[in-house]
Design an enzyme around this catalytic site. Sequence first.
Site, PDB file in Angstrom:
ATOM      1  N   HIS A  57      -5.211  -6.293   3.949  1.00  0.00           N
ATOM      2  CA  HIS A  57      -4.212  -5.218   4.039  1.00  0.00           C
ATOM      3  C   HIS A  57      -3.535  -5.251   5.404  1.00  0.00           C
ATOM      4  O   HIS A  57      -4.201  -5.092   6.428  1.00  0.00           O
ATOM      5  CB  HIS A  57      -4.889  -3.860   3.815  1.00  0.00           C
ATOM      6  CG  HIS A  57      -5.367  -3.680   2.403  1.00  0.00           C
ATOM      7  ND1 HIS A  57      -4.817  -2.755   1.560  1.00  0.00           N
ATOM      8  CD2 HIS A  57      -6.317  -4.330   1.692  1.00  0.00           C
ATOM      9  CE1 HIS A  57      -5.422  -2.842   0.370  1.00  0.00           C
ATOM     10  NE2 HIS A  57      -6.341  -3.776   0.438  1.00  0.00           N
ATOM     11  N   GLN A 103      -5.438  -0.539  -3.830  1.00  0.00           N
ATOM     12  CA  GLN A 103      -6.087  -1.677  -4.475  1.00  0.00           C
ATOM     13  C   GLN A 103      -6.991  -1.254  -5.630  1.00  0.00           C
ATOM     14  O   GLN A 103      -7.049  -1.920  -6.666  1.00  0.00           O
ATOM     15  CB  GLN A 103      -6.880  -2.464  -3.418  1.00  0.00           C
ATOM     16  CG  GLN A 103      -7.483  -3.754  -3.957  1.00  0.00           C
ATOM     17  CD  GLN A 103      -8.210  -4.545  -2.899  1.00  0.00           C
ATOM     18  OE1 GLN A 103      -7.863  -4.498  -1.713  1.00  0.00           O
ATOM     19  NE2 GLN A 103      -9.244  -5.260  -3.302  1.00  0.00           N
ATOM     20  N   CYS A 130      -1.747  -3.093   6.720  1.00  0.00           N
ATOM     21  CA  CYS A 130      -1.873  -1.819   7.444  1.00  0.00           C
ATOM     22  C   CYS A 130      -3.160  -1.776   8.258  1.00  0.00           C
ATOM     23  O   CYS A 130      -3.246  -1.042   9.237  1.00  0.00           O
ATOM     24  CB  CYS A 130      -1.766  -0.623   6.492  1.00  0.00           C
ATOM     25  SG  CYS A 130      -3.054  -0.534   5.244  1.00  0.00           S
ATOM     26  N   CYS A 137       0.839  -1.195   0.000  1.00  0.00           N
ATOM     27  CA  CYS A 137       0.000   0.000   0.000  1.00  0.00           C
ATOM     28  C   CYS A 137       0.875   1.246   0.000  1.00  0.00           C
ATOM     29  O   CYS A 137       1.881   1.323   0.704  1.00  0.00           O
ATOM     30  CB  CYS A 137      -0.987  -0.011   1.163  1.00  0.00           C
ATOM     31  SG  CYS A 137      -0.404   0.735   2.682  1.00  0.00           S
ATOM     32  N   GLU A 138       0.468   2.188  -0.817  1.00  0.00           N
ATOM     33  CA  GLU A 138       1.271   3.403  -0.955  1.00  0.00           C
ATOM     34  C   GLU A 138       1.112   4.345   0.234  1.00  0.00           C
ATOM     35  O   GLU A 138       1.855   5.303   0.356  1.00  0.00           O
ATOM     36  CB  GLU A 138       0.940   4.111  -2.268  1.00  0.00           C
ATOM     37  CG  GLU A 138      -0.453   4.691  -2.346  1.00  0.00           C
ATOM     38  CD  GLU A 138      -0.744   5.285  -3.729  1.00  0.00           C
ATOM     39  OE1 GLU A 138      -0.113   4.872  -4.709  1.00  0.00           O
ATOM     40  OE2 GLU A 138      -1.627   6.150  -3.792  1.00  0.00           O
ATOM     41  N   HIS A 139       0.171   4.072   1.107  1.00  0.00           N
ATOM     42  CA  HIS A 139      -0.023   4.950   2.264  1.00  0.00           C
ATOM     43  C   HIS A 139       0.879   4.599   3.426  1.00  0.00           C
ATOM     44  O   HIS A 139       1.273   5.465   4.190  1.00  0.00           O
ATOM     45  CB  HIS A 139      -1.484   4.903   2.723  1.00  0.00           C
ATOM     46  CG  HIS A 139      -2.426   5.378   1.672  1.00  0.00           C
ATOM     47  ND1 HIS A 139      -3.654   4.807   1.447  1.00  0.00           N
ATOM     48  CD2 HIS A 139      -2.301   6.374   0.765  1.00  0.00           C
ATOM     49  CE1 HIS A 139      -4.260   5.427   0.447  1.00  0.00           C
ATOM     50  NE2 HIS A 139      -3.454   6.371   0.013  1.00  0.00           N
ATOM     51  N   HIS A 140       1.182   3.308   3.598  1.00  0.00           N
ATOM     52  CA  HIS A 140       1.963   2.872   4.760  1.00  0.00           C
ATOM     53  C   HIS A 140       3.181   2.035   4.374  1.00  0.00           C
ATOM     54  O   HIS A 140       3.953   1.648   5.233  1.00  0.00           O
ATOM     55  CB  HIS A 140       1.088   2.035   5.700  1.00  0.00           C
ATOM     56  CG  HIS A 140      -0.164   2.727   6.135  1.00  0.00           C
ATOM     57  ND1 HIS A 140      -1.367   2.563   5.489  1.00  0.00           N
ATOM     58  CD2 HIS A 140      -0.375   3.626   7.129  1.00  0.00           C
ATOM     59  CE1 HIS A 140      -2.290   3.312   6.079  1.00  0.00           C
ATOM     60  NE2 HIS A 140      -1.720   3.971   7.071  1.00  0.00           N
TER      61      HIS A 140
HETATM   62 ZN   LIG Z   1      -2.116   1.224   4.049  1.00  0.00          ZN
END
Ligand SMILES: [Zn+2]
Length: 183
Positions: free
Chosen positions: A144, A116, A146, A75-78
């Site tokens: 996920h 995703q 995260c 995931c590009e956020h975490h």
């Molecule tokens: Zn994430």
Amino acid sequence: MTDDIAQYYQQIISALGENPEREGLKDTPLRAAKAMQFLTHGYHQSLQEIVNGAVFESQTDEMVLVKDIELYSMCEHHLLPFIGKCHIAYLPNGNVLGLSKFARIVDMYARRMQIQENLTREIAEAVQQVTQARGVAVVIEARHLCMMMRGVEKQNSSMTSSVMLGDFRANQATRQEFLTLVN
Ligand SMILES: [Zn+2]
């Protein structure tokens, strides 16, 4: 480049309060750098290169479904993994794509920093582009890390995303046939 990334990892390890010189962590920055490069190698691939001419003429016009393609992305956020399965269907329009290429297309987009929803769309559009199909459908079910390891810690939650192109979007019976086969 690998050495640069390794140096940053060393700084991260220090900043987290660990001693990057201790025995167990001595080689970790370099190993982590190599692992992260592997997990993002999709940036260095192209659709043309991975398909490599494996598009074949065929008169079949029935739905082709490739189920349960393993999917490992980040995931590009975490920068934490999300892991799941991808199902791809298409309606050939004179061409079929070699079976192994579906997994390679999934990998090319999954081995990047992703969300995703975008991953699902990129896979669908790539299959459409390569096969010129009458329609393409992609469903991804993923868990996920995260969500599972941090924050809300909902360990059994999974996310489903789908993209329907062409006849799968326009024709409800076609879409329903696909969803029935997938579930
Ligand atoms: Zn994430």
